[in-house]
Design a protein around this motif. Structure first.
Motif, PDB file in Angstrom:
ATOM      1  N   THR A  84      -3.464  -0.489  15.636  1.00 25.48           N
ATOM      2  CA  THR A  84      -4.390  -1.622  15.671  1.00 25.48           C
ATOM      3  C   THR A  84      -3.599  -2.907  15.510  1.00 25.48           C
ATOM      4  O   THR A  84      -2.472  -2.908  15.005  1.00 25.48           O
ATOM      5  N   ASP A  85      -4.194  -4.009  15.971  1.00 22.01           N
ATOM      6  CA  ASP A  85      -3.548  -5.312  15.788  1.00 22.01           C
ATOM      7  C   ASP A  85      -4.189  -6.090  14.646  1.00 22.01           C
ATOM      8  O   ASP A  85      -3.918  -7.277  14.464  1.00 22.01           O
ATOM      9  N   LYS A  86      -5.028  -5.435  13.848  1.00 20.30           N
ATOM     10  CA  LYS A  86      -5.674  -6.117  12.730  1.00 20.30           C
ATOM     11  C   LYS A  86      -4.698  -6.307  11.569  1.00 20.30           C
ATOM     12  O   LYS A  86      -3.691  -5.601  11.445  1.00 20.30           O
ATOM     13  N   CYS A  87      -5.033  -7.258  10.705  1.00 19.17           N
ATOM     14  CA  CYS A  87      -4.192  -7.518   9.529  1.00 19.17           C
ATOM     15  C   CYS A  87      -4.298  -6.352   8.546  1.00 19.17           C
ATOM     16  O   CYS A  87      -5.383  -5.780   8.345  1.00 19.17           O
ATOM     17  N   ILE A  88      -3.167  -6.035   7.927  1.00 20.72           N
ATOM     18  CA  ILE A  88      -3.085  -4.922   6.976  1.00 20.72           C
ATOM     19  C   ILE A  88      -2.715  -5.479   5.605  1.00 20.72           C
ATOM     20  O   ILE A  88      -1.833  -6.328   5.476  1.00 20.72           O
ATOM     21  N   PHE A  89      -3.401  -4.960   4.590  1.00 20.35           N
ATOM     22  CA  PHE A  89      -3.161  -5.377   3.205  1.00 20.35           C
ATOM     23  C   PHE A  89      -3.052  -4.130   2.344  1.00 20.35           C
ATOM     24  O   PHE A  89      -3.874  -3.220   2.468  1.00 20.35           O
ATOM     25  N   THR A  90      -2.034  -4.073   1.488  1.00 22.19           N
ATOM     26  CA  THR A  90      -1.878  -2.936   0.575  1.00 22.19           C
ATOM     27  C   THR A  90      -2.659  -3.214  -0.701  1.00 22.19           C
ATOM     28  O   THR A  90      -2.307  -4.118  -1.463  1.00 22.19           O
ATOM     29  N   ARG A  91      -3.714  -2.449  -0.902  1.00 26.12           N
ATOM     30  CA  ARG A  91      -4.614  -2.680  -2.042  1.00 26.12           C
ATOM     31  C   ARG A  91      -3.919  -2.392  -3.375  1.00 26.12           C
ATOM     32  O   ARG A  91      -4.063  -3.120  -4.340  1.00 26.12           O
ATOM     33  N   GLU A  92      -3.201  -1.287  -3.449  1.00 21.57           N
ATOM     34  CA  GLU A  92      -2.522  -0.882  -4.688  1.00 21.57           C
ATOM     35  C   GLU A  92      -1.143  -0.366  -4.294  1.00 21.57           C
ATOM     36  O   GLU A  92      -1.026   0.443  -3.387  1.00 21.57           O
ATOM     37  N   TRP A  93      -0.120  -0.835  -4.966  1.00 17.34           N
ATOM     38  CA  TRP A  93       1.213  -0.345  -4.638  1.00 17.34           C
ATOM     39  C   TRP A  93       2.049  -0.145  -5.895  1.00 17.34           C
ATOM     40  O   TRP A  93       1.772  -0.721  -6.943  1.00 17.34           O
ATOM     41  N   GLY A  94       3.052   0.725  -5.753  1.00 19.92           N
ATOM     42  CA  GLY A  94       4.010   0.908  -6.835  1.00 19.92           C
ATOM     43  C   GLY A  94       3.705   2.054  -7.776  1.00 19.92           C
ATOM     44  O   GLY A  94       4.307   2.131  -8.851  1.00 19.92           O
ATOM     45  N   GLU A  95       2.804   2.973  -7.429  1.00 20.55           N
ATOM     46  CA  GLU A  95       2.446   4.025  -8.364  1.00 20.55           C
ATOM     47  C   GLU A  95       3.458   5.176  -8.374  1.00 20.55           C
ATOM     48  O   GLU A  95       4.133   5.419  -9.348  1.00 20.55           O
ATOM     49  N   TYR A  96       3.534   5.944  -7.281  1.00 20.03           N
ATOM     50  CA  TYR A  96       4.482   7.051  -7.183  1.00 20.03           C
ATOM     51  C   TYR A  96       4.287   8.112  -8.261  1.00 20.03           C
ATOM     52  O   TYR A  96       5.241   8.544  -8.901  1.00 20.03           O
ATOM     53  N   VAL A  97       3.052   8.528  -8.508  1.00 21.90           N
ATOM     54  CA  VAL A  97       2.843   9.617  -9.464  1.00 21.90           C
ATOM     55  C   VAL A  97       3.372  10.921  -8.875  1.00 21.90           C
ATOM     56  O   VAL A  97       3.383  11.120  -7.658  1.00 21.90           O
ATOM     57  N   ASP A  98       3.832  11.817  -9.770  1.00 21.79           N
ATOM     58  CA  ASP A  98       4.344  13.100  -9.275  1.00 21.79           C
ATOM     59  C   ASP A  98       3.204  13.985  -8.779  1.00 21.79           C
ATOM     60  O   ASP A  98       3.260  14.596  -7.738  1.00 21.79           O
ATOM     61  N   ASP A  99       2.133  14.074  -9.536  1.00 21.54           N
ATOM     62  CA  ASP A  99       0.892  14.683  -9.075  1.00 21.54           C
ATOM     63  C   ASP A  99      -0.216  14.164  -9.980  1.00 21.54           C
ATOM     64  O   ASP A  99       0.036  13.570 -11.024  1.00 21.54           O
ATOM     65  N   TRP A 100      -1.470  14.375  -9.546  1.00 23.91           N
ATOM     66  CA  TRP A 100      -2.549  13.756 -10.305  1.00 23.91           C
ATOM     67  C   TRP A 100      -2.653  14.325 -11.709  1.00 23.91           C
ATOM     68  O   TRP A 100      -2.905  13.594 -12.674  1.00 23.91           O
ATOM     69  N   TYR A 101      -2.455  15.633 -11.858  1.00 24.28           N
ATOM     70  CA  TYR A 101      -2.663  16.259 -13.158  1.00 24.28           C
ATOM     71  C   TYR A 101      -1.674  15.724 -14.197  1.00 24.28           C
ATOM     72  O   TYR A 101      -2.047  15.366 -15.309  1.00 24.28           O
ATOM     73  N   ALA A 102      -0.400  15.668 -13.833  1.00 23.03           N
ATOM     74  CA  ALA A 102       0.617  15.219 -14.790  1.00 23.03           C
ATOM     75  C   ALA A 102       0.647  13.709 -14.927  1.00 23.03           C
ATOM     76  O   ALA A 102       0.812  13.163 -16.013  1.00 23.03           O
ATOM     77  N   HIS A 103       0.506  13.005 -13.794  1.00 26.79           N
ATOM     78  CA  HIS A 103       0.487  11.543 -13.783  1.00 26.79           C
ATOM     79  C   HIS A 103       1.793  10.933 -14.286  1.00 26.79           C
ATOM     80  O   HIS A 103       1.792   9.850 -14.872  1.00 26.79           O
ATOM     81  N   ASN A 104       2.901  11.608 -14.094  1.00 27.51           N
ATOM     82  CA  ASN A 104       4.190  10.995 -14.377  1.00 27.51           C
ATOM     83  C   ASN A 104       4.564  10.111 -13.192  1.00 27.51           C
ATOM     84  O   ASN A 104       4.394  10.496 -12.038  1.00 27.51           O
ATOM     85  N   ALA A 105       5.081   8.934 -13.459  1.00 27.06           N
ATOM     86  CA  ALA A 105       5.447   8.017 -12.380  1.00 27.06           C
ATOM     87  C   ALA A 105       6.614   7.166 -12.829  1.00 27.06           C
ATOM     88  O   ALA A 105       6.685   6.733 -13.992  1.00 27.06           O
ATOM     89  N   ILE A 106       7.525   6.907 -11.897  1.00 25.18           N
ATOM     90  CA  ILE A 106       8.728   6.163 -12.261  1.00 25.18           C
ATOM     91  C   ILE A 106       8.413   4.716 -12.632  1.00 25.18           C
ATOM     92  O   ILE A 106       9.169   4.075 -13.348  1.00 25.18           O
ATOM     93  N   ASN A 107       7.278   4.202 -12.145  1.00 23.61           N
ATOM     94  CA  ASN A 107       6.960   2.812 -12.452  1.00 23.61           C
ATOM     95  C   ASN A 107       6.182   2.664 -13.757  1.00 23.61           C
ATOM     96  O   ASN A 107       5.812   1.562 -14.128  1.00 23.61           O
ATOM     97  N   ARG A 108       5.936   3.767 -14.452  1.00 23.70           N
ATOM     98  CA  ARG A 108       5.186   3.686 -15.708  1.00 23.70           C
ATOM     99  C   ARG A 108       6.152   3.716 -16.880  1.00 23.70           C
ATOM    100  O   ARG A 108       6.927   4.654 -17.022  1.00 23.70           O
ATOM    101  N   ALA A 109       6.084   2.681 -17.685  1.00 22.77           N
ATOM    102  CA  ALA A 109       7.008   2.568 -18.815  1.00 22.77           C
ATOM    103  C   ALA A 109       6.325   1.818 -19.944  1.00 22.77           C
ATOM    104  O   ALA A 109       6.083   0.607 -19.829  1.00 22.77           O
TER     105      ALA A 109
END
Length: 449
Positions: A84-109
């Motif tokens: 598409t030629d429409k504008c794109i916006f990233t609503r949420e970025w930077g999470e990178y969780v390993d999986d939902w259950y554990a919720h470990n993520a490199i950006n969480r400190a």
């Protein structure tokens, strides 16, 4: 729901900060007629040129062909459904969780986890920030999920991906983002010079280059700040092997020259030093230092306004003792009171990463608020107490409240047991089933593979 959408737009449409409306929930599937009716409401409630655009993800029918802005990631443009030629916006970025259950993520400190965790978070977020700059021309930007740590509710673990903690105390990631701004020259040393600090020293800067002088001239290196045309504007600068505890110990213990145990970072533009930061390891804890994070606004005497007050543990020269382990007791006199007590570990408060914040709330009477912080376990060698005086200002609107339940004008330290019995509990089987249900929802909407 449509009526709520209409009322929200009417409430906020005259705010110049509104750039986009999100009239349907993200990560939710709506039928096409619902999605298009929500879109029509945004246009009816602001029918003038230059109106805020409507944005949504593509889980719902009709969004891709009709909405103004689509939620997605820059690297996906031109692929699959993003042809598409429409504008794109990233609503949420930077999470990178390993999986939902554990919720470990490199950006969480958590701030209390210290420099290794905060540095990993900062480098992860700056890397993602750089990836966004490599997007196509129609990629218009994005937002990090949230700037503050908080308990968001849908997962048992708190969200620790903020660039501030829940009390607005900054992490290294904030400094990494500050380094992306043009204007005033900036340099920040993301290193604390402790016995467990990394050998490499990372510096954030918006200058042309950075000169780092370590431990009284033991090492001096000048490295460029890489300005990537399709990536992060000002990449972190990593100085390899510029911290060594044994070299620092030799200066301090053997040579009796502890004053040389420093890291000096100088920002250079056009060959000239334009800014500088000097860092030293903290020595023995001797003092408490209080400050109020008033954000440039006066505390209002309406009985509910509050401000963050922070006690830092420092040495004689004012360096924050990041590894301090004291507990701090707050006492408030005058027209204020602390929020919370020992029952929720709010007051007294354990020091984490060198500081112990507390919330101070106003009364209904404007005036002086005197805040005293002292070590809970006082002694000859405990850090000395500190006192801070702030003032609340009158609240000029009429108030409805009962004098019998109004906040008292003078606060005392409340006593209470640490830890309380939960009012309700779930069985292990119920807890597991609930987590698995929400995990399946996340998988269904493509949040994880």
């Amino acid at each position: 729901m449509h009526e709520n959408t209409r009322l929200i737009i009417r409430r906020d449409r005259n705010h110049p900060s509104v750039l986009m409306w999100e009239p349907i929930l993200n990560e939710t599937r709506y039928p096409q007629d619902f999605a298009l009716q929500a879109l029509q409401i945004t246009r009816e409630e602001f029918p003038w040129p230059g109106r805020p655009v409507a944005a949504a993800d593509m889980n719902s029918e009709g969004v891709k062909d009709n909405y103004d802005v689509l939620y997605d990631w820059a690297d996906n443009i031109g692929k699959g459904t993003l042809d598409t030629d429409k504008c794109i916006f990233t609503r949420e970025w930077g999470e990178y969780v390993d999986d939902w259950y554990a919720h470990n993520a490199i950006n969480r400190a958590a701030r209390s986890w210290g420099e290794h965790a905060m540095l990993a978070q900062a480098l992860s977020l700056t890397n993602t920030y750089g990836m966004m700059f490599r997007g196509q021309r129609q990629f218009i930007g994005g937002c990090q999920w949230h700037p503050f740590d908080h308990q968001r509710g849908y997962h048992p673990d708190a969200y620790l991906g903020g660039i501030y903690d829940a009390f607005r105390q900054s992490k290294y990631a904030l400094e990494a983002f500050r380094a992306q701004k043009d204007g005033e020259p900036f340099v920040f040393i993301a290193h604390e010079m402790t016995q467990s600090s990394p050998a490499d020293v990372t510096v954030f800067s918006n200058c042309d280059s950075v000169r780092l002088t370590a431990l009284g001239g033991w090492k001096t290196l000048t490295l460029p700040v890489v300005h990537q045309p399709e990536g992060i504007p000002n990449a972190p600068v990593v100085f390899p092997a510029c911290w060594d505890f044994w070299q620092a110990r030799s200066l301090s213990y053997t040579q009796r020259n502890w004053q040389s145990v420093q890291l000096v970072a100088q920002g250079i533009i056009n060959g000239q030093v334009v800014c500088q930061e000097i860092k030293m390891p903290s020595r023995r804890s001797t003092k408490l230092r209080l400050y109020a994070d008033e954000m440039g606004k006066s505390l209002v005497a309406d009985g509910s306004d509050f401000v963050v007050v922070v006690a830092e543990v420092t040495d004689d020269m004012g360096h924050v003792r990041r590894q301090a382990r004291e507990h701090i007791t707050y006492t408030v006199e005058g027209e204020g009171t602390t929020i919370g007590d020992a029952s929720i570990m709010a007051n007294p408060r354990q020091v984490e990463w060198g500081s112990a914040p507390v919330l101070v709330r106003s009364t209904h009477q404007a005036g002086e608020i005197r805040i005293i912080a002292r070590a809970t376990f006082e002694g000859v060698h405990a850090p000395t107490a500190d006192t801070l005086v702030i003032h609340s200002v009158p609240y000029n609107l009429p108030q409805c409240y009962s004098h019998s339940t109004a906040t008292p004008h003078a606060a005392t330290v409340s006593s209470g047991s640490v830890g309380r019995t939960p009012s309700s509990t779930m069985s292990e089987e119920d807890r597991r089933r609930t987590l698995e249900e929400v995990e399946q929802q996340q998988q269904d909407f493509g949040i994880q593979d």
